[in-house]
Design a protein around this motif. Structure first.
Motif, short mmCIF file in Angstrom:
data_model
loop_
_atom_site.label_atom_id
_atom_site.label_comp_id
_atom_site.label_asym_id
_atom_site.label_seq_id
_atom_site.Cartn_x
_atom_site.Cartn_y
_atom_site.Cartn_z
N UNK A 444 39.68 46.01 28.16
CA UNK A 444 41.14 45.65 28.47
C UNK A 444 41.38 44.38 29.16
N UNK A 445 40.12 43.70 29.22
CA UNK A 445 40.40 42.22 29.90
C UNK A 445 38.88 41.84 29.96
N UNK A 446 38.89 40.48 30.53
CA UNK A 446 37.60 39.54 30.66
C UNK A 446 37.38 39.54 31.91
N UNK A 447 36.32 40.13 32.61
CA UNK A 447 35.56 40.00 33.96
C UNK A 447 35.08 38.44 34.07
N UNK A 448 34.94 38.14 33.21
CA UNK A 448 34.31 36.82 33.19
C UNK A 448 35.34 35.42 33.45
N UNK A 449 36.44 35.91 33.26
CA UNK A 449 37.60 34.81 33.34
C UNK A 449 38.10 35.24 34.82
N UNK A 450 37.91 33.87 35.65
CA UNK A 450 38.39 34.05 37.25
C UNK A 450 40.03 34.41 37.20
N UNK A 451 40.75 33.83 36.34
CA UNK A 451 42.07 34.31 36.38
C UNK A 451 42.26 35.81 36.41
N UNK A 452 41.77 36.18 35.23
CA UNK A 452 41.79 37.71 35.05
C UNK A 452 41.26 38.43 36.20
N UNK A 453 40.13 38.10 36.72
CA UNK A 453 39.42 38.96 37.71
C UNK A 453 40.64 38.85 39.02
N UNK A 454 41.08 37.70 39.09
CA UNK A 454 42.08 37.68 40.46
C UNK A 454 43.29 38.70 40.09
N UNK A 455 43.61 38.70 38.91
CA UNK A 455 44.69 39.88 38.63
C UNK A 455 44.13 41.35 38.78
N UNK A 456 42.73 41.56 38.20
CA UNK A 456 42.34 42.87 38.40
C UNK A 456 41.84 43.18 39.75
N UNK A 457 41.90 42.46 40.71
CA UNK A 457 41.70 42.64 42.10
C UNK A 457 42.76 43.56 42.60
N UNK A 458 44.07 43.54 41.98
CA UNK A 458 45.20 44.07 42.72
C UNK A 458 45.42 45.37 42.20
N UNK A 459 45.65 46.43 42.85
CA UNK A 459 46.10 47.73 42.21
C UNK A 459 47.28 47.53 41.32
N UNK A 460 48.36 46.71 41.52
CA UNK A 460 49.58 46.58 40.77
C UNK A 460 49.10 46.22 39.40
N UNK A 461 47.99 45.44 38.96
CA UNK A 461 47.63 45.04 37.67
C UNK A 461 46.98 46.14 37.21
N UNK A 462 46.29 46.79 37.88
CA UNK A 462 45.39 48.08 37.29
C UNK A 462 46.36 49.08 36.70
N UNK A 463 47.32 49.18 37.54
CA UNK A 463 48.24 50.06 37.14
C UNK A 463 49.08 49.79 36.03
#
Length: 492
Positions: A444-463
């Motif tokens: 569903x995304x790349x955890x190795x990408x810092x920008x993706x990681x920043x988005x995935x830290x938020x509940x809104x983006x996980x939703x």
């Protein structure tokens, strides 16, 4: 059994201790008058063949069993050649130049009451009175054996056997009929701890607005899947078209049960981002949110999670859960990683006997164990080609295309770069091997990408990610129900 005794010793006055004592008493009653399942000759035991340096050892036998399906896993210390032989309702696996590790001497293997699996017996050549020295045989007895398949996996080495009862494919859905497959090589402590872990089971949507919690309402409706580029006429294209026709009739079957598989768990963290986010935590959160969407929009569909807490579940058990519960769909949720921190995008995999590109083979190796090969240079695909038939390849491909469409269009509405379409692909993911239903694995995304990681830290983006997965699944379910209605009309 050791896990239960440990719980009792640490918490002697707790509810867990009381339940542990009850479980131990129940299984003791079941096994009290039964002979040992691991039978080793006195000569072998005295010589301690298992201690020989470099010798092949059988270290454990695990099983996951339901009323008409069972999976047996033979754990080994090293690569092994084996011979399989079926006699009626008994399947024998014979290992040459092998020994049984001493910790199994006198063991009784627990199998569930009312399951297809009846007994597992391990014996050495001396007990079997065979002329071959250093032979170990595993005899698997079942109630009514219709078909079976075997394959080897490496890192660690093991042999996996899937067994099916007569008439199991046509068995109708009943929620009460098929308990979740449970590993039985040791008495499982999971059921005892289930109550303590239950409070962790609900989707976490803290600090989210109503609009965020209903993110699927703002997503585009997926009415058509993502399709590959048109290909010239070829044998592969013809085979794909034929498979689609074969699966078309099966696709009209009603979907009543979906298994969601959050990858990794427990000591298996999966990918860890530069900032310390663990894949196992992310995908469990996303899977819980996806479950909530399905339950909200399709209350008639049962949703089963292969894990609902932070615990380790073996790859073989995940598929066994889906098979034993007669699931109609299997969706495994993962997050991607790359040596390049710029890598981004989403991709969805299905299992196919066709050869996979090297890059996709690497993705499968990263997420799961690797398929065993028999000799240097041998291709891995033939090892699992015989067990992909039940996966309904064409339906799995179609499901993957819908899921990918949901991810690309749903996540892309908020972050086009994160949702870059990396395509629908096929690769030998072990977690999909032997699944008897359409099954996919979504990255569903790349955890190795810092920008993706920043988005995935938020509940809104996980939703947003969970809603996008549901948008693709919803498109597939609507297509399925439309096909089902057409089939009913033709029948009239």
């Amino acid at each position: 059994a050791a896990a239960y005794r440990e719980l009792i010793s640490y918490f002697p006055s707790s509810v867990l201790a009381r339940e542990s004592r009850a479980v131990l008493a129940r299984f003791e009653a079941q096994l009290r008058n039964r002979p040992a399942d691991v039978m080793i000759s006195r000569n072998s035991a005295e010589q301690k063949v298992h201690e020989s340096p470099g010798s092949l050892r059988l270290t454990n036998v695990r099983n996951f069993s339901g009323p008409d399906y069972a999976r047996v896993v033979i754990d080994l210390s090293d690569e092994a050649r084996y011979v399989e032989r079926r006699t009626g309702n008994r399947l024998s696996i014979q290992l040459g130049s092998a020994a049984v590790t001493s910790s199994l001497y006198g063991r009784r293997f627990i199998v569930g009451n009312g399951t297809l699996l009846k007994r597992i017996v391990v014996s050495d050549g001396a007990v079997m009175q065979t002329p071959a020295q250093g032979t170990v045989q595993v005899d698997i007895e079942v109630g009514s054996l219709s078909s079976y398949s075997t394959f080897r996996l490496s890192e660690p080495e093991r042999i996996v056997i899937d067994l099916h009862a007569a008439g199991s494919i046509a068995k109708p859905h009943t929620r009460e009929a098929s308990p979740i497959a449970t590993p039985r090589s040791e008495i499982p402590a999971r059921s005892v701890a289930a109550k303590a872990e239950a409070r962790e089971a609900q989707p976490r949507t803290r600090n989210l607005s109503a609009a965020d919690r209903n993110a699927s309402m703002a997503l585009p409706e997926i009415t058509d899947p993502i399709l590959p580029q048109p290909r010239a006429s070829s044998p592969e294209a013809a085979a794909e078209a034929l498979a689609a026709k074969v699966d078309a009739k099966a696709a009209q079957a009603s979907i009543k049960r979906i298994v969601i598989d959050p990858g990794h768990g427990g000591h298996d963290t999966g990918t860890i981002s530069p900032g310390g986010m663990r894949e196992k935590d992310l995908v469990l959160d996303v899977a819980r949110r996806l479950r909530a969407y399905i339950k909200n929009h399709y209350p008639d569909i049962e949703v089963i999670m292969t894990r609902d807490t932070d615990r380790f579940v073996a790859l073989e058990e995940r598929t066994a859960i889906a098979n034993s519960r007669h699931a109609d769909l299997f969706i495994s949720v993962h997050a991607n990683a790359s040596p390049s921190r710029a890598a981004s995008g989403v991709e969805t995999f299905f299992l196919s006997p066709d050869r996979a590109p090297a890059e996709d083979l690497q993705a499968a190796a990263r997420e799961n164990a690797r398929l065993a090969v028999n000799k240097t240079g041998e291709k891995a695909e033939p090892v699992f080609a015989s067990v992909t038939v039940g996966n309904r390849v064409a339906e799995s491909r179609e499901l993957a295309r819908y899921i990918q469409a949901g991810l690309v269009r749903g996540i892309g509405a908020q972050s086009p770069r994160t949702a870059m379409n990396r395509g629908v692909k096929h690769a030998p993911f072990v977690v999909l091997l032997g699944a008897a239903m359409p099954s996919v694995l979504a990255e569903v995304s790349f955890l190795s990408n810092p920008k993706d990681e920043a988005l995935l830290q938020t509940g809104q983006f996980r939703e947003r990610v969970a809603a996008s997965l549901f948008a693709g699944l919803n498109g597939y379910l609507k297509k399925n129900r439309a096909s089902e209605q057409k089939g009913e009309q033709k029948a009239k």
